[in-house]
Design a protein around this motif. Structure first.
Motif, PDB file in Angstrom:
ATOM      1  N   THR A  92      20.956  27.370  29.037  1.00  0.00           N
ATOM      2  CA  THR A  92      20.346  27.124  30.342  1.00  0.00           C
ATOM      3  C   THR A  92      20.209  25.629  30.570  1.00  0.00           C
ATOM      4  O   THR A  92      20.320  24.816  29.648  1.00  0.00           O
ATOM      5  N   GLY A  93      19.929  25.311  31.822  1.00  0.00           N
ATOM      6  CA  GLY A  93      19.744  23.919  32.193  1.00  0.00           C
ATOM      7  C   GLY A  93      20.149  23.698  33.631  1.00  0.00           C
ATOM      8  O   GLY A  93      20.818  24.525  34.241  1.00  0.00           O
ATOM      9  N   LYS A 117      26.406  22.638  30.598  1.00  0.00           N
ATOM     10  CA  LYS A 117      26.588  24.020  30.161  1.00  0.00           C
ATOM     11  C   LYS A 117      28.067  24.397  30.117  1.00  0.00           C
ATOM     12  O   LYS A 117      28.553  24.924  29.114  1.00  0.00           O
ATOM     13  N   SER A 124      26.113  31.078  29.976  1.00  0.00           N
ATOM     14  CA  SER A 124      25.376  29.968  30.577  1.00  0.00           C
ATOM     15  C   SER A 124      24.778  30.407  31.897  1.00  0.00           C
ATOM     16  O   SER A 124      25.363  31.216  32.624  1.00  0.00           O
ATOM     17  N   LYS A 152      18.721  29.566  34.511  1.00  0.00           N
ATOM     18  CA  LYS A 152      17.445  29.920  33.899  1.00  0.00           C
ATOM     19  C   LYS A 152      17.654  31.182  33.073  1.00  0.00           C
ATOM     20  O   LYS A 152      18.608  31.939  33.304  1.00  0.00           O
ATOM     21  N   VAL A 156      17.768  31.002  23.323  1.00  0.00           N
ATOM     22  CA  VAL A 156      18.118  30.236  24.517  1.00  0.00           C
ATOM     23  C   VAL A 156      18.242  28.776  24.120  1.00  0.00           C
ATOM     24  O   VAL A 156      17.331  28.217  23.487  1.00  0.00           O
ATOM     25  N   ARG A 193      18.470  25.102  25.586  1.00  0.00           N
ATOM     26  CA  ARG A 193      18.210  24.337  26.797  1.00  0.00           C
ATOM     27  C   ARG A 193      18.923  22.986  26.713  1.00  0.00           C
ATOM     28  O   ARG A 193      18.741  22.240  25.755  1.00  0.00           O
TER      29      ARG A 193
END
Length: 637
Positions: free
Chosen positions: A78-79, A85, A239, A242, A250, A252
């Motif tokens: 996530t990001g 990603k 990916s 959120k 997960v 980040r």
């Protein structure tokens, strides 16, 4: 039907409402780990990233990323947008090369042998693109069948097609199997892309924001099927902006913070806690395995991951019948069936695929086809003229030692016999042959123009002669001078000997040969330049298709073969057109020779013309294959 036909060993629970619910995916790689207590060797992690850094120029996307993904684990990256990603997934897939650090996929270090063996890795690692990347010229079913043939061409086509249909049915796309990507919605295209990835039963799935740009209903379907794939033992890395999936962990980005899922009774939302890094790294480090085998069938191994395990597995060779029975139970194919399927699928991928592409690219290849045909026609004309010159030179060379002594119209039989006896007695003469007026007329009728010339007169215009063959070419002149004053010889035109004729013929033959060779070379260069430019246009037009095919794990011959077939087809048709035009020119030349009493192409008969046409077709095929191959290489670079 469910996903059982798409991913192997798919186990699902059933909710109270009767709808099949995905089994909870294994977290932290627990599904793939076997401890030392059961005597098995700890397998290496399918994906491992250590101290990974990627920069574009001076801009660093992320730095020092560390994590390991085990078999049957679902990890979500996530990001925000621009966090890296997609870049991270492309690094794992081998589309990019890391700036620093290590990327291990299926035991192969992509940071060491980048672009070496990527095809084999991509056949085990499926990538689901955010933009789907379906082949626009193929419908939904053909996209799946094509991808499955690329992954394993040794599977029979009927089985491949059945698996593709089952995958489409599992995604609710059975009725849309003949729809092309341009005729489907974004959600349908995304489901086809996911079905293409799952149908090949990959060991690793990389999904780049698979839920973006699709509606909620399609997103639920895609999400459920990816989670079921992880539950069935496939490594899944997805990916998203959120956390959305039932992921075990997960990651980040860009900070590289790794969180692990912790179940909490009565919690409506998943509870996450920071994963305490081991030895200063995020994730699970050090899946190292060692194995040793001896000749008695014993395999000894020890593996170190988060825990240490040692195991010994003993086995003895089974009989051939037992091996066959096991292959039947697993559904494996025998060698001859795989070989037959490989030949059949290779024919479909290369020959039929190339012909289909040629038909679709006809508008682009038409200029190359016309230019090649025109240049090959010119080459065919030069070849016919060269054959005529060669035949004349060869005939005159063979006749160089023969001098024809023309007899006077009033020569008596005694004079002719006396001259013939004197020539036979001459040691310089090899043979003497008498040619009557009737035979001379018959020989003339076989030559274009001479037969028509003879028909203009009521009498035979061709005199009788003695054909004298000298033992040496150098003695022809002396024999001709000796018979010139004989009473049996025509005083006006005694012999056919011309001292300058042979040297002139040789000179003309050399000049024509040099000009013909130069013209052929020029035509070949021009034809190559024109056709290569057109084939590069075809390759450029299909660049996206070639890229997608390569990313699906296609072998080199699968990429190059259709281009070569397309070039062969273009060259063959151009050669056939050139041969037809050259043949029409040859027929007109024969008519022209009969009408003007002049032989235009002496010695070029029907047999020679067939060789010329065959040569033009072969030359066109070679030229087309060469330009297609080089055009493909340039587009690949």
């Amino acid at each position: 039907m469910g996903l059982r036909g798409v991913v192997s060993n798919g186990v699902r629970a059933t909710r109270d409402d009767g709808v099949a619910a995905p089994a909870k995916p294994a977290t932290n790689g627990s599904a793939a780990r076997k401890h030392a207590s059961n005597g098995a060797v700890t397998p290496a992690a399918p994906v491992r990233v250590a101290h990974l850094t990627k920069s574009f120029g001076r801009t660093a996307v992320f730095t020092d990323i560390n994590f390991t993904v085990a078999a049957g684990e679902l990890v979500e990256i996530t990001g925000p947008s621009g966090a890296g990603k997609t870049t991270l997934l492309r690094l794992i897939h081998g589309q990019l090369r890391p700036t620093r650090g290590e990327v291990w996929v299926e035991g192969r270090g992509l940071h060491r042998w980048w672009r070496r063996g990527l095809g084999r890795i991509r056949r085990d690692v499926a990538f689901i693109y955010q933009e789907q990347r379906l082949l626009p010229r193929l419908n939904a079913l053909e996209n799946l069948v094509f991808a499955l043939m690329l992954v394993d061409p040794g599977v029979p086509y009927a089985r491949i097609r059945k698996r593709a249909l089952e995958a489409l049915d599992a995604f609710g796309l059975g009725s849309r199997r003949k729809a092309f990507p341009g005729q489907m919605s974004a959600g349908e295209r995304q489901r086809v892309a996911v079905a293409r990835a799952l149908a090949s039963k990959p060991r690793v799935i990389l999904a780049d924001e698979p839920l973006a740009s699709i509606d909620e209903q399609n997103a639920k379907v895609v999400k459920r099927l990816l989670e079921e794939a992880a539950a069935a033992g496939t490594t899944v890395i997805v990916s998203s902006h959120k956390p959305t999936f039932q992921a075990g962990r997960v990651l980040r980005l860009p900070a590289g913070q790794l969180l692990v899922h912790r179940a909490k009774v009565g919690a409506a939302q998943p509870v996450w806690r920071r994963l305490v890094p081991e030895n200063g790294h995020n994730g699970h480090n050090g899946h190292n395995g060692h194995a040793a085998a001896n000749g008695n069938g014993h395999v000894n191994g020890n593996g170190n991951g988060n825990g240490n395990g040692n195991g010994t597995r003993n086995g003895h060779g089974s009989s051939r019948a037992t091996a066959k029975r096991k292959r039947r139970v697993r559904g494996e194919l025998t060698l001859w069936r795989r070989s037959t399927a490989l030949l059949a699928n290779s024919f479909r991928l290369v020959a039929l695929g190339g012909l289909r592409s040629w038909r679709r690219d006809l508008r682009i290849t038409a200029p190359a086809l016309g230019s090649m045909a025109l240049l090959l026609v010119m080459a065919g004309v030069i070849a016919m003229v060269g054959l005529a010159v060669y035949n004349v030179a060869a005939y005159e060379t063979s006749q160089a030692s023969v001098v024809r002594v023309y007899l006077a119209p009033d020569a008596t039989s005694a004079n002719i016999d006396s001259l013939k006896a004197r020539l036979i007695a001459d040691p310089r003469v090899a043979s003497v042959n008498y040619v009557s007026t009737d035979q001379a007329l018959k020989d003339a009728q076989n030559r274009p123009g001479l037969g028509s010339l003879g028909s203009l007169s009521t009498t035979n215009p061709f005199p009788a002669s003695l054909d004298v063959t000298a033992r040496s070419v150098n003695q022809v002149g002396a024999i001709a001078n000796e018979v010139a004053g004989d009473p049996a010889v025509d005083p006006t035109y005694p012999t056919s000997y011309d001292p300058d004729m042979y040297s002139r013929l040789r000179h003309i033959a050399l000049v024509f040969g040099g000009i013909g060779a130069a013209l052929l070379l020029i035509f070949a260069v021009v034809a190559y330049a024109v056709s290569a430019n057109s084939m590069r246009g075809v390759a450029a037009a299909r660049k996206e298709e070639v890229t997608i095919t390569r990313l699906l794990g296609a072998r080199g011959w699968m990429l190059r073969g259709p281009f070569v077939v397309e070039g062969l087809m273009t060259g063959a048709i151009a050669g056939a057109l050139a041969g037809a035009l050259a043949g029409a020119g040859w027929l007109l030349a024969n008519r022209f020779a009969a009408a003007t009493y002049a032989q235009v192409l002496p010695g070029v008969g029907l047999t020679s013309m067939r060789y010329v046409v065959a040569g033009l077709i072969v030359a066109g095929m070679l030229l087309g294959a060469l330009t297609a191959t080089l055009g493909f290489r340039r587009s690949r670079v």
